[in-house]
Motif scaffolding. Structure first.
Motif, PDB file in Angstrom:
ATOM      1  N   LEU A  17       3.878   1.981   4.650  1.00 47.40           N
ATOM      2  CA  LEU A  17       3.026   3.162   4.522  1.00 47.40           C
ATOM      3  C   LEU A  17       3.456   4.259   5.488  1.00 47.40           C
ATOM      4  O   LEU A  17       3.475   5.443   5.135  1.00 47.40           O
ATOM      5  CB  LEU A  17       1.565   2.785   4.775  1.00 47.40           C
ATOM      6  CG  LEU A  17       0.890   1.912   3.719  1.00 47.40           C
ATOM      7  CD1 LEU A  17      -0.487   1.467   4.196  1.00 47.40           C
ATOM      8  CD2 LEU A  17       0.770   2.653   2.389  1.00 47.40           C
TER       9      LEU A  17
ATOM     10  N   THR B 267      -4.613   9.273   5.076  1.00 45.77           N
ATOM     11  CA  THR B 267      -4.059   8.243   4.198  1.00 45.77           C
ATOM     12  C   THR B 267      -4.043   8.718   2.756  1.00 45.77           C
ATOM     13  O   THR B 267      -5.059   9.196   2.242  1.00 45.77           O
ATOM     14  CB  THR B 267      -4.912   6.948   4.287  1.00 45.77           C
ATOM     15  OG1 THR B 267      -5.040   6.574   5.656  1.00 45.77           O
ATOM     16  CG2 THR B 267      -4.259   5.823   3.521  1.00 45.77           C
TER      17      THR B 267
ATOM     18  N   ASN C 106      -2.580   6.743  -0.367  1.00 43.83           N
ATOM     19  CA  ASN C 106      -1.866   5.605  -0.936  1.00 43.83           C
ATOM     20  C   ASN C 106      -1.257   5.896  -2.302  1.00 43.83           C
ATOM     21  O   ASN C 106      -0.431   5.112  -2.786  1.00 43.83           O
ATOM     22  CB  ASN C 106      -2.795   4.395  -1.038  1.00 43.83           C
ATOM     23  CG  ASN C 106      -3.086   3.791   0.321  1.00 43.83           C
ATOM     24  OD1 ASN C 106      -2.245   3.805   1.204  1.00 43.83           O
ATOM     25  ND2 ASN C 106      -4.292   3.279   0.500  1.00 43.83           N
TER      26      ASN C 106
ATOM     27  N   THR D 177       2.477   5.727  -2.815  1.00 39.72           N
ATOM     28  CA  THR D 177       3.211   4.482  -3.092  1.00 39.72           C
ATOM     29  C   THR D 177       3.720   4.440  -4.528  1.00 39.72           C
ATOM     30  O   THR D 177       4.706   3.754  -4.817  1.00 39.72           O
ATOM     31  CB  THR D 177       2.329   3.245  -2.846  1.00 39.72           C
ATOM     32  OG1 THR D 177       1.194   3.270  -3.724  1.00 39.72           O
ATOM     33  CG2 THR D 177       1.824   3.217  -1.395  1.00 39.72           C
TER      34      THR D 177
ATOM     35  N   ASP E 170      -7.867   1.711  -3.892  1.00 34.92           N
ATOM     36  CA  ASP E 170      -6.700   2.056  -3.069  1.00 34.92           C
ATOM     37  C   ASP E 170      -7.056   2.212  -1.598  1.00 34.92           C
ATOM     38  O   ASP E 170      -6.283   1.841  -0.721  1.00 34.92           O
ATOM     39  CB  ASP E 170      -5.993   3.315  -3.594  1.00 34.92           C
ATOM     40  CG  ASP E 170      -6.810   4.580  -3.398  1.00 34.92           C
ATOM     41  OD1 ASP E 170      -8.052   4.504  -3.484  1.00 34.92           O
ATOM     42  OD2 ASP E 170      -6.211   5.643  -3.169  1.00 34.92           O
TER      43      ASP E 170
ATOM     44  N   SER F  69      -5.781  -1.639  -1.181  1.00 34.71           N
ATOM     45  CA  SER F  69      -4.539  -1.478  -0.440  1.00 34.71           C
ATOM     46  C   SER F  69      -4.777  -1.327   1.058  1.00 34.71           C
ATOM     47  O   SER F  69      -4.061  -1.903   1.871  1.00 34.71           O
ATOM     48  CB  SER F  69      -3.772  -0.250  -0.958  1.00 34.71           C
ATOM     49  OG  SER F  69      -3.386  -0.419  -2.298  1.00 34.71           O
TER      50      SER F  69
END
Length: 210
Positions: free
Chosen positions: A12, A38, A40, A43, A124, A152
């Motif tokens: 990450l 953050t 995600n 990804t 997520d 996640s």
């Protein structure tokens, strides 16, 4: 799982899905000041990380929720992740909107789930847990049995942990705030003196630097 937490934290940070800026904090939509941001969904743009997330979420489901009969993703961040997981596991899939549509059929749960099915929810990111648990409530109202949630990443806020306990939802995550901070410190991403700043924020994020 601890090894997975550290490995995913490193991934990450590497793809900048998680950013740490203790000296130049972000402002969240809630108005909170935060040294971490953050996203995600990043990804999805890296084939190796996307595959890692898919497979590790599947492993988490197989280990903790082997009785799962269907998968539900939480809109919007986990729609794609949920679909990837359901496809890998060969299970039916639906996703949950934040609120019912104001047109057409007025659906909040999009897809097709059998009444009474044992459903695992894919998310997520867990912050306070509010939006995630609203999705759980919508699924229960739809007529399925929510057996748990996999996500996640979580900030690990006590308010979220309490909310999940009260809702009777078991939560399993691939990584968390502590793993990211530890990994960032180990690799020199952050300075030693910044670790205390990150710990202070974690204690009271809603009032930090207000």
């Amino acid at each position: 799982m601890d090894a997975i937490k550290k490995l995913f934290a490193a991934k990450l940070l590497e793809i900048k899905a998680v950013k740490l800026q203790p000296s130049d904090p972000f402002t969240w939509a809630s108005g909170w000041k935060s040294p971490i941001y953050t996203d995600n969904r990043k990804t999805l743009g890296f084939t190796d990380v996307r595959s890692f997330v898919k497979l590790e979420l599947c492993h988490a489901i197989q280990e903790h929720f082997p009785e799962a009969e269907a998968v539900a993703g939480v809109a919007t961040g986990a729609i794609a992740q949920g679909a990837l997981v359901a496809d890998e596991l060969g299970l039916p899939y639906a996703y949950v909107r934040p609120k019912p549509k104001d047109h057409g059929m007025g659906n909040q749960v999009e897809g097709e789930l059998q009444q009474g099915a044992k459903v695992i929810v894919v998310e997520d990111l867990i912050s306070t847990g509010g939006s995630s648990l609203k999705a759980v409530a919508a699924l229960r109202a739809y007529g399925v049995e929510v057996i748990g949630m996999v996500a996640s990443f979580t900030y690990g806020f006590p308010v979220a942990e309490e909310a999940f306990r009260e809702a009777g939802v078991k939560l399993v995550t691939l990584s968390d705030y502590n793993a990211v901070v530890e990994q960032a410190a180990a690799t020199g991403y952050i300075k030693p003196e910044e670790i205390e700043v990150l710990k202070e924020w974690r204690k009271s994020p809603s009032t930090w630097r207000q």
